[in-house]
Design a protein around this motif. Structure first.
Motif, PDB file in Angstrom:
ATOM      1  N   LEU A  20       0.862  -1.180   0.000  1.00 61.18           N
ATOM      2  CA  LEU A  20       0.000   0.000   0.000  1.00 61.18           C
ATOM      3  C   LEU A  20       0.892   1.222   0.000  1.00 61.18           C
ATOM      4  O   LEU A  20       1.826   1.305   0.798  1.00 61.18           O
ATOM      5  N   GLU A  21       0.618   2.138  -0.894  1.00 63.43           N
ATOM      6  CA  GLU A  21       1.430   3.348  -1.019  1.00 63.43           C
ATOM      7  C   GLU A  21       0.524   4.566  -0.961  1.00 63.43           C
ATOM      8  O   GLU A  21      -0.253   4.812  -1.879  1.00 63.43           O
ATOM      9  N   GLY A  22       0.580   5.296   0.146  1.00 59.45           N
ATOM     10  CA  GLY A  22      -0.216   6.511   0.306  1.00 59.45           C
ATOM     11  C   GLY A  22      -1.716   6.266   0.299  1.00 59.45           C
ATOM     12  O   GLY A  22      -2.482   7.126  -0.111  1.00 59.45           O
ATOM     13  N   VAL A  23      -2.146   5.102   0.765  1.00 57.71           N
ATOM     14  CA  VAL A  23      -3.557   4.711   0.713  1.00 57.71           C
ATOM     15  C   VAL A  23      -4.344   5.371   1.839  1.00 57.71           C
ATOM     16  O   VAL A  23      -3.932   5.367   2.997  1.00 57.71           O
ATOM     17  N   SER A  24      -5.500   5.949   1.482  1.00 51.62           N
ATOM     18  CA  SER A  24      -6.427   6.491   2.471  1.00 51.62           C
ATOM     19  C   SER A  24      -7.844   6.208   2.012  1.00 51.62           C
ATOM     20  O   SER A  24      -8.089   5.942   0.837  1.00 51.62           O
ATOM     21  N   ARG A  25      -8.790   6.286   2.959  1.00 51.96           N
ATOM     22  CA  ARG A  25     -10.194   6.037   2.640  1.00 51.96           C
ATOM     23  C   ARG A  25     -11.064   6.850   3.586  1.00 51.96           C
ATOM     24  O   ARG A  25     -10.812   6.911   4.783  1.00 51.96           O
ATOM     25  N   SER A  26     -12.074   7.502   3.020  1.00 52.95           N
ATOM     26  CA  SER A  26     -13.048   8.278   3.788  1.00 52.95           C
ATOM     27  C   SER A  26     -14.443   7.874   3.344  1.00 52.95           C
ATOM     28  O   SER A  26     -14.641   7.379   2.231  1.00 52.95           O
ATOM     29  N   ALA A  27     -15.417   8.104   4.220  1.00 51.69           N
ATOM     30  CA  ALA A  27     -16.819   7.857   3.875  1.00 51.69           C
ATOM     31  C   ALA A  27     -17.684   8.755   4.753  1.00 51.69           C
ATOM     32  O   ALA A  27     -17.436   8.879   5.956  1.00 51.69           O
ATOM     33  N   GLY A  28     -18.666   9.386   4.137  1.00 52.71           N
ATOM     34  CA  GLY A  28     -19.576  10.237   4.893  1.00 52.71           C
ATOM     35  C   GLY A  28     -18.894  11.370   5.630  1.00 52.71           C
ATOM     36  O   GLY A  28     -19.305  11.734   6.724  1.00 52.71           O
ATOM     37  N   PRO A  69      -9.332   2.632  -2.684  1.00 55.77           N
ATOM     38  CA  PRO A  69      -8.849   3.746  -1.868  1.00 55.77           C
ATOM     39  C   PRO A  69      -9.230   5.095  -2.489  1.00 55.77           C
ATOM     40  O   PRO A  69      -9.412   5.200  -3.699  1.00 55.77           O
ATOM     41  N   ASP A  70      -9.371   6.106  -1.645  1.00 55.61           N
ATOM     42  CA  ASP A  70      -9.580   7.472  -2.136  1.00 55.61           C
ATOM     43  C   ASP A  70      -8.285   8.020  -2.723  1.00 55.61           C
ATOM     44  O   ASP A  70      -8.296   8.750  -3.707  1.00 55.61           O
ATOM     45  N   THR A  71      -7.172   7.674  -2.086  1.00 52.34           N
ATOM     46  CA  THR A  71      -5.851   8.077  -2.572  1.00 52.34           C
ATOM     47  C   THR A  71      -4.916   6.877  -2.489  1.00 52.34           C
ATOM     48  O   THR A  71      -5.155   5.948  -1.731  1.00 52.34           O
ATOM     49  N   GLY A  72      -3.867   6.910  -3.269  1.00 53.60           N
ATOM     50  CA  GLY A  72      -2.836   5.894  -3.199  1.00 53.60           C
ATOM     51  C   GLY A  72      -3.111   4.677  -4.051  1.00 53.60           C
ATOM     52  O   GLY A  72      -4.076   4.620  -4.808  1.00 53.60           O
ATOM     53  N   VAL A  73      -2.218   3.700  -3.906  1.00 55.32           N
ATOM     54  CA  VAL A  73      -2.251   2.487  -4.722  1.00 55.32           C
ATOM     55  C   VAL A  73      -2.137   1.263  -3.824  1.00 55.32           C
ATOM     56  O   VAL A  73      -1.304   1.222  -2.929  1.00 55.32           O
ATOM     57  N   VAL A  74      -2.990   0.271  -4.106  1.00 54.50           N
ATOM     58  CA  VAL A  74      -2.911  -1.028  -3.443  1.00 54.50           C
ATOM     59  C   VAL A  74      -2.396  -2.021  -4.479  1.00 54.50           C
ATOM     60  O   VAL A  74      -2.954  -2.137  -5.559  1.00 54.50           O
ATOM     61  N   ARG A  75      -1.339  -2.732  -4.143  1.00 55.19           N
ATOM     62  CA  ARG A  75      -0.785  -3.732  -5.056  1.00 55.19           C
ATOM     63  C   ARG A  75      -0.862  -5.109  -4.392  1.00 55.19           C
ATOM     64  O   ARG A  75      -0.604  -5.238  -3.206  1.00 55.19           O
ATOM     65  N   CYS A  76      -1.208  -6.091  -5.202  1.00 55.17           N
ATOM     66  CA  CYS A  76      -1.275  -7.476  -4.742  1.00 55.17           C
ATOM     67  C   CYS A  76      -0.274  -8.272  -5.566  1.00 55.17           C
ATOM     68  O   CYS A  76      -0.467  -8.430  -6.776  1.00 55.17           O
ATOM     69  N   ALA A  77       0.796  -8.719  -4.929  1.00 55.10           N
ATOM     70  CA  ALA A  77       1.862  -9.467  -5.591  1.00 55.10           C
ATOM     71  C   ALA A  77       2.396  -8.731  -6.816  1.00 55.10           C
ATOM     72  O   ALA A  77       2.673  -9.316  -7.847  1.00 55.10           O
ATOM     73  N   GLY A  78       2.481  -7.425  -6.736  1.00 53.05           N
ATOM     74  CA  GLY A  78       3.079  -6.632  -7.801  1.00 53.05           C
ATOM     75  C   GLY A  78       2.142  -5.660  -8.479  1.00 53.05           C
ATOM     76  O   GLY A  78       2.244  -4.467  -8.276  1.00 53.05           O
ATOM     77  N   PRO A  79       1.178  -6.128  -9.299  1.00 55.13           N
ATOM     78  CA  PRO A  79       0.351  -5.179 -10.052  1.00 55.13           C
ATOM     79  C   PRO A  79      -0.658  -4.468  -9.166  1.00 55.13           C
ATOM     80  O   PRO A  79      -1.040  -4.981  -8.114  1.00 55.13           O
TER      81      PRO A  79
END
Length: 91
Positions: A20-28, A69-79
Protein backbone atom coordinates in the motif's frame (compact mmCIF):
# COMPACT_ATOMS: atom_id res chain seq x y z
CA UNK A 1 -5.56 3.86 12.16
CA UNK A 2 -3.10 6.01 14.02
CA UNK A 3 -0.43 5.90 11.33
CA UNK A 4 1.93 3.74 13.38
CA UNK A 5 2.91 0.64 11.47
CA UNK A 6 5.24 -1.85 13.08
CA UNK A 7 6.96 -4.36 10.85
CA UNK A 8 10.29 -6.08 10.60
CA UNK A 9 12.57 -4.40 8.08
CA UNK A 10 14.73 -6.71 6.04
CA UNK A 11 16.00 -6.84 2.50
CA UNK A 12 14.35 -9.26 0.12
CA UNK A 13 14.40 -9.89 -3.61
CA UNK A 14 10.79 -11.14 -3.50
CA UNK A 15 8.12 -8.49 -4.10
CA UNK A 16 5.66 -7.91 -1.24
CA UNK A 17 2.47 -10.00 -1.20
CA UNK A 18 0.62 -6.72 -0.59
CA UNK A 19 1.88 -3.18 -0.89
CA UNK A 20 0.00 0.00 0.00
CA UNK A 21 1.43 3.35 -1.02
CA UNK A 22 -0.22 6.51 0.31
CA UNK A 23 -3.56 4.71 0.71
CA UNK A 24 -6.43 6.49 2.47
CA UNK A 25 -10.19 6.04 2.64
CA UNK A 26 -13.05 8.28 3.79
CA UNK A 27 -16.82 7.86 3.88
CA UNK A 28 -19.58 10.24 4.89
CA UNK A 29 -17.09 13.00 5.68
CA UNK A 30 -15.24 10.74 8.13
CA UNK A 31 -11.67 9.55 7.60
CA UNK A 32 -11.66 5.76 7.97
CA UNK A 33 -8.00 5.25 7.11
CA UNK A 34 -5.34 7.96 7.18
CA UNK A 35 -2.66 7.87 4.45
CA UNK A 36 -0.73 4.65 4.93
CA UNK A 37 2.35 3.00 3.44
CA UNK A 38 2.57 -0.71 4.23
CA UNK A 39 4.37 -3.72 2.74
CA UNK A 40 3.33 -7.23 3.75
CA UNK A 41 5.97 -9.81 2.89
CA UNK A 42 4.94 -13.21 1.48
CA UNK A 43 5.23 -16.20 3.79
CA UNK A 44 5.08 -14.07 6.95
CA UNK A 45 2.33 -13.97 9.53
CA UNK A 46 1.04 -10.45 9.98
CA UNK A 47 -1.28 -9.42 12.81
CA UNK A 48 -3.68 -6.49 12.68
CA UNK A 49 -4.54 -5.02 16.07
CA UNK A 50 -6.33 -1.81 16.99
CA UNK A 51 -9.17 -0.16 18.85
CA UNK A 52 -12.73 -0.14 17.56
CA UNK A 53 -13.02 2.30 14.67
CA UNK A 54 -9.27 2.39 14.01
CA UNK A 55 -9.54 1.21 10.38
CA UNK A 56 -8.82 -2.54 10.63
CA UNK A 57 -11.85 -3.65 8.60
CA UNK A 58 -11.30 -0.87 6.08
CA UNK A 59 -7.71 -2.00 5.58
CA UNK A 60 -8.74 -5.63 5.08
CA UNK A 61 -11.46 -4.60 2.59
CA UNK A 62 -8.87 -2.58 0.65
CA UNK A 63 -6.50 -5.57 0.58
CA UNK A 64 -9.33 -7.85 -0.57
CA UNK A 65 -10.34 -5.47 -3.34
CA UNK A 66 -13.84 -5.01 -1.92
CA UNK A 67 -13.40 -1.23 -1.81
CA UNK A 68 -11.05 1.16 -3.57
CA UNK A 69 -8.85 3.75 -1.87
CA UNK A 70 -9.58 7.47 -2.14
CA UNK A 71 -5.85 8.08 -2.57
CA UNK A 72 -2.84 5.89 -3.20
CA UNK A 73 -2.25 2.49 -4.72
CA UNK A 74 -2.91 -1.03 -3.44
CA UNK A 75 -0.78 -3.73 -5.06
CA UNK A 76 -1.28 -7.48 -4.74
CA UNK A 77 1.86 -9.47 -5.59
CA UNK A 78 3.08 -6.63 -7.80
CA UNK A 79 0.35 -5.18 -10.05
CA UNK A 80 -2.09 -2.54 -8.85
CA UNK A 81 -5.28 -4.15 -7.58
CA UNK A 82 -8.62 -3.14 -9.03
CA UNK A 83 -12.00 -3.48 -7.42
CA UNK A 84 -13.21 -7.02 -7.83
CA UNK A 85 -16.59 -7.49 -9.43
CA UNK A 86 -18.49 -10.21 -7.62
CA UNK A 87 -20.06 -12.78 -9.93
CA UNK A 88 -23.70 -13.61 -9.39
CA UNK A 89 -24.32 -17.20 -8.41
CA UNK A 90 -27.19 -18.87 -10.25
CA UNK A 91 -29.19 -21.52 -8.43
Amino acid sequence: MNGHVYQTAYATATPPAFSLEGVSRSAGGRTLLHPLDLHIEPGRVTGLVGHNGSGKSTLVKLLAGQITPDTGVVRCAGPAARRLEHARVRA
